[in-house]
Design a protein around this motif. Structure first.
Motif, mmCIF file in Angstrom:
data_model
loop_
_atom_site.group_PDB
_atom_site.id
_atom_site.type_symbol
_atom_site.label_atom_id
_atom_site.label_comp_id
_atom_site.label_asym_id
_atom_site.label_seq_id
_atom_site.Cartn_x
_atom_site.Cartn_y
_atom_site.Cartn_z
ATOM 1 N N TYR A 1 45.338 51.685 26.042
ATOM 2 C CA TYR A 1 44.934 50.285 26.253
ATOM 3 C C TYR A 1 45.936 49.560 27.150
ATOM 4 C CZ TYR A 1 43.632 45.454 25.169
ATOM 5 O OH TYR A 1 43.253 44.141 25.265
ATOM 6 N N LEU A 2 47.215 49.828 26.953
ATOM 7 C CA LEU A 2 48.236 49.214 27.797
ATOM 8 C C LEU A 2 48.081 49.652 29.244
ATOM 9 C CD1 LEU A 2 51.399 49.713 25.523
ATOM 10 C CD2 LEU A 2 49.878 47.748 25.656
ATOM 11 N N ILE A 3 47.798 50.928 29.443
ATOM 12 C CA ILE A 3 47.593 51.441 30.799
ATOM 13 C C ILE A 3 46.409 50.748 31.457
ATOM 14 C CG2 ILE A 3 46.957 53.483 32.133
ATOM 15 C CD1 ILE A 3 48.488 55.161 30.057
ATOM 16 N N MET A 4 45.320 50.622 30.729
ATOM 17 C CA MET A 4 44.116 49.996 31.266
ATOM 18 C C MET A 4 44.377 48.548 31.669
ATOM 19 S SD MET A 4 40.390 49.585 29.408
ATOM 20 C CE MET A 4 41.052 48.527 28.115
ATOM 21 N N MET A 5 45.096 47.791 30.847
ATOM 22 C CA MET A 5 45.383 46.397 31.150
ATOM 23 C C MET A 5 46.299 46.257 32.374
ATOM 24 S SD MET A 5 43.844 44.156 29.214
ATOM 25 C CE MET A 5 42.445 45.214 29.608
ATOM 26 N N THR A 6 47.309 47.118 32.466
ATOM 27 C CA THR A 6 48.226 47.054 33.602
ATOM 28 C C THR A 6 47.502 47.387 34.897
ATOM 29 O OG1 THR A 6 50.076 47.711 32.179
ATOM 30 C CG2 THR A 6 50.397 47.937 34.540
ATOM 31 N N VAL A 7 46.668 48.409 34.859
ATOM 32 C CA VAL A 7 45.889 48.781 36.053
ATOM 33 C C VAL A 7 44.955 47.638 36.458
ATOM 34 C CG1 VAL A 7 44.079 50.324 36.915
ATOM 35 C CG2 VAL A 7 46.012 51.263 35.632
ATOM 36 N N ALA A 8 44.324 46.987 35.478
ATOM 37 C CA ALA A 8 43.397 45.896 35.782
ATOM 38 C C ALA A 8 44.107 44.739 36.480
ATOM 39 C CB ALA A 8 42.736 45.408 34.492
ATOM 40 N N VAL A 9 45.268 44.335 35.976
ATOM 41 C CA VAL A 9 45.999 43.224 36.586
ATOM 42 C C VAL A 9 46.471 43.601 37.993
ATOM 43 C CG1 VAL A 9 48.052 41.755 36.425
ATOM 44 C CG2 VAL A 9 46.708 42.262 34.380
ATOM 45 N N ALA A 10 46.997 44.815 38.143
ATOM 46 C CA ALA A 10 47.486 45.248 39.453
ATOM 47 C C ALA A 10 46.355 45.316 40.474
ATOM 48 C CB ALA A 10 48.162 46.612 39.333
ATOM 49 N N TRP A 11 45.175 45.707 40.046
ATOM 50 C CA TRP A 11 44.035 45.855 40.953
ATOM 51 C C TRP A 11 43.433 44.504 41.334
ATOM 52 C CZ3 TRP A 11 41.975 49.717 43.723
ATOM 53 C CH2 TRP A 11 40.689 49.545 44.239
ATOM 54 N N LEU A 12 43.380 43.589 40.373
ATOM 55 C CA LEU A 12 42.680 42.324 40.592
ATOM 56 C C LEU A 12 43.559 41.212 41.155
ATOM 57 C CD1 LEU A 12 40.554 42.250 37.306
ATOM 58 C CD2 LEU A 12 39.760 42.807 39.622
ATOM 59 N N TYR A 13 44.888 41.336 41.024
ATOM 60 C CA TYR A 13 45.749 40.268 41.529
ATOM 61 C C TYR A 13 45.701 40.241 43.052
ATOM 62 C CZ TYR A 13 49.470 36.834 41.343
ATOM 63 O OH TYR A 13 50.190 35.673 41.447
ATOM 64 N N PRO A 14 45.668 39.040 43.686
ATOM 65 C CA PRO A 14 45.553 38.942 45.155
ATOM 66 C C PRO A 14 46.578 39.804 45.885
ATOM 67 C CG PRO A 14 45.377 36.778 44.154
ATOM 68 C CD PRO A 14 45.743 37.719 43.042
ATOM 69 N N HIS A 15 46.104 40.526 46.892
ATOM 70 C CA HIS A 15 46.964 41.465 47.620
ATOM 71 C C HIS A 15 47.439 40.932 48.970
ATOM 72 C CE1 HIS A 15 45.294 44.163 44.624
ATOM 73 N NE2 HIS A 15 46.134 45.098 45.002
ATOM 74 N N ASN A 16 47.127 39.698 49.285
ATOM 75 C CA ASN A 16 47.447 39.193 50.628
ATOM 76 C C ASN A 16 48.680 38.286 50.639
ATOM 77 O OD1 ASN A 16 46.316 37.134 49.187
ATOM 78 N ND2 ASN A 16 45.025 36.365 50.863
ATOM 79 N N LEU A 17 49.530 38.381 49.603
ATOM 80 C CA LEU A 17 50.682 37.497 49.528
ATOM 81 C C LEU A 17 51.901 38.278 49.058
ATOM 82 C CD1 LEU A 17 51.782 34.571 49.651
ATOM 83 C CD2 LEU A 17 51.169 34.334 47.242
#
Length: 325
Positions: A145-161
């Protein structure tokens, strides 16, 4: 009772990933504050976790389940006695940090800090007092569950800054990586020594340690990418990022953060129980009076010191023989 390499790897990850890791505070303090150079430190730390984890599991498989025995095989009696005392002290400190972080995480659910700390501490004692099997089972559910949450935040957080550059810290990231692996071994080493007896071969210990190091490295890289783009680094930066993406994700991540804190606290309490007896874990309730400092302050002040002192604790792994069969 035997365990699979995957179950032991999950317990290893769970022991390390707790207090500051899942929140992002550890990764910031040890790696991301160096900017892009911190990525090299994370790679070095992942290799270190795999190597030292394998050595510890091998010692446990060879029958070295007691940390005092490992120290006594290298150091004179007076030095081994001091090392054991330091280890006990910092295991307790680790529980204090976890309980403080647990109060901060549950405050997200509008639970008063003191109640959040008390709940965190009671769960830690309850699980750790049931022994190694309970530790591996708990981590086998929590870590995915921790892995899934970390991957979700890393994937969804804006990548242009990119808000944090690459300051000129030369090789400071390398020293930071050494200290990071070192202080984490305060708890992980004793857990791995105990769990090593649950594995049956040289190959299985290598698989467990290698998988554990790889997962830890991957998660640290994902958090590092988020932290480099986060405008303000507060007490719980990854929770801040998750909430910025969506309040619902923030809610889910707050739950994962509390669970992550549980894994480290359980590991520390389990190690103390192995040393002094599980029936004596109740005295940990008194650690709650040591948690008035903020989670960020505790991590930034105590963890680097723990890393320096822990070097003397894991060096014996490199000078006692392994079994190759």
């Amino acid at each position: 009772m035997k365990s699979s390499s995957i179950a032991v790897a999950m317990a290893y990850v769970g022991t390390v990933i707790g207090a500051g890791f899942a929140s992002g505070q550890e990764i910031w303090q040890f790696f991301s504050r160096f900017g892009l150079w911190g990525g090299w430190g994370i790679a070095a730390a992942a290799l270190g976790f795999a190597l030292v984890g394998w050595l510890a599991l091998e010692r446990g498989r060879a029958g070295v389940h007691d940390f005092g025995t490992l120290l006594a095989s290298v150091y004179p009696p007076w030095a081994a006695y001091i090392a054991e005392g330091l280890t006990t002290a910092f295991l307790v400190v680790g529980v204090v940090v976890v309980v403080s972080g647990g109060g901060a995480a549950l405050a997200f659910f509008s639970l008063p800090s003191i109640l959040g700390k008390a709940l965190t501490l009671l769960v830690i004692i309850a699980v750790a007092s049931r022994g190694g099997n309970a530790v591996t089972i708990a981590n086998s559910f929590i870590v995915p569950y921790l892995i899934m949450m970390t991957v979700a935040v890393a994937w969804l957080y804006p990548h242009n800054l990119l808000t944090h550059g690459s300051p000129d810290h030369s090789w400071a990231w390398a020293l930071s990586a050494l200290l990071y692996v070192s202080y984490n071994l305060f708890t992980a080493l004793m857990v791995l020594l105990a769990l090593g007896s649950r594995l049956t071969s040289f190959k299985s210990t290598g698989m467990a340690a290698g998988l554990g190091g790889a997962i830890l490295g991957l998660l640290a890289f994902l958090e590092h990418g988020v932290l480099l783009r986060l405008l303000v680094i507060g007490d719980l930066p990854m929770l801040t990022a998750a909430h910025q993406i969506h309040p619902g994700l923030g809610f889910l991540f707050a739950a994962s953060l509390w669970l992550a804190l549980m894994t480290t606290g359980i590991g520390g309490a389990f190690a103390l129980g192995e040393r002094f007896g599980r029936s004596r874990l109740w005295w940990l309730v008194f650690t709650i009076i040591l948690t008035p400092l903020s989670f960020k302050t505790l991590v930034s002040l105590l963890y680097p010191v723990m890393g320096v002192l822990a070097v003397m604790l894991w060096l014996p792994l490199f000078v006692t023989p392994t079994r190759s069969e």
